[in-house]
Design an enzyme around this catalytic site. Sequence first.
Site, mmCIF file in Angstrom:
data_model
loop_
_atom_site.group_PDB
_atom_site.id
_atom_site.type_symbol
_atom_site.label_atom_id
_atom_site.label_comp_id
_atom_site.label_asym_id
_atom_site.label_seq_id
_atom_site.Cartn_x
_atom_site.Cartn_y
_atom_site.Cartn_z
ATOM 1 N N GLU A 30 -9.913 5.431 -0.052
ATOM 2 C CA GLU A 30 -9.455 4.044 -0.186
ATOM 3 C C GLU A 30 -9.751 3.663 -1.635
ATOM 4 O OE1 GLU A 30 -7.965 2.211 2.060
ATOM 5 O OE2 GLU A 30 -8.428 3.104 4.027
ATOM 6 N N GLU A 42 0.831 -1.198 0.000
ATOM 7 C CA GLU A 42 0.000 0.000 0.000
ATOM 8 C C GLU A 42 0.870 1.255 0.000
ATOM 9 O OE1 GLU A 42 -3.522 2.126 2.692
ATOM 10 O OE2 GLU A 42 -2.553 0.278 3.394
#
Length: 286
Positions: free
Chosen positions: A249, A111
């Site tokens: 997100e 990430e």
Amino acid sequence: MALAALVPGALLGWVVYEAVGGGAGGGSDRTAAVATPAGTASPSASVGDDGKQPSAAPASASLKGKVVVIDPGHNQDNFQHTTEINRKVDIGTNKKECDTTGTSTNAGYTEARFTLDVAHRLRTLLQKQGATVKLTRDGDHPAWGPCVDQRARIGNEAHADAAISIHADGSAAGNRGFHVILPGSVHAGAADTRKIVGPSHDLGTRLAGTFLRDTGEPPSNYLGGGTGLVTRTDLGGLNLSTVPKVFIECGNMRDSKDAALLTSGAWRQKAAQGISEGIVSFLRRS
């Protein structure tokens, strides 16, 4: 992440309708929220994994004087500094860890790498529009973090007109889609979001529409009731912000369909484009 509150599902119809152009010609603020900003590169433009686009006519510097702070979530080296990132910091409502390691795809694409790559692409797009752009981390320093309270402070001290924290989720396989996290109303300790809740909601709603349109990524099927919008009061990066700020997100790294997108340089460019257009729309609002 624990869910604090869901935005009413009635918003989904508007987000989808406007994102696909159904509101064209309506002349309302909602239509403007997803209108493609003038001078913005087409999301279908050819791009490489380095994020570079073919040369084009210079965009108008319509955002001159505007400041945007981009917060690429986590840090690639957090896992080597567990003591530092596990230290608790005050987020107003309670204390939480300074930072976390973030998640990764099953193949190991982290990430932290994803968020920094999208942040660099987004910075380029916003600078072409004339904005001043600051990053909370830029890949070389610091070696870990920054802590969530520091990330909020960077935006506050820059007097940002808009701030965006970029993330990718680590939910179960089969859970997919994006969601934008909005700050809830918090007034506790060092946190007071009351003045930014309204403009942050405006920023987040615009961003959800442009992100959906430019990437084709659907709103989350596991959070937000299908709206792509979630409100939370447990995130230090939002609680401690004094400037309009949202989290996004961009997808679920643990889902194979989303992971295929998140690991694609061409798709990351579309993600940066969608985020950029939402921010530009917000900053150009009357």
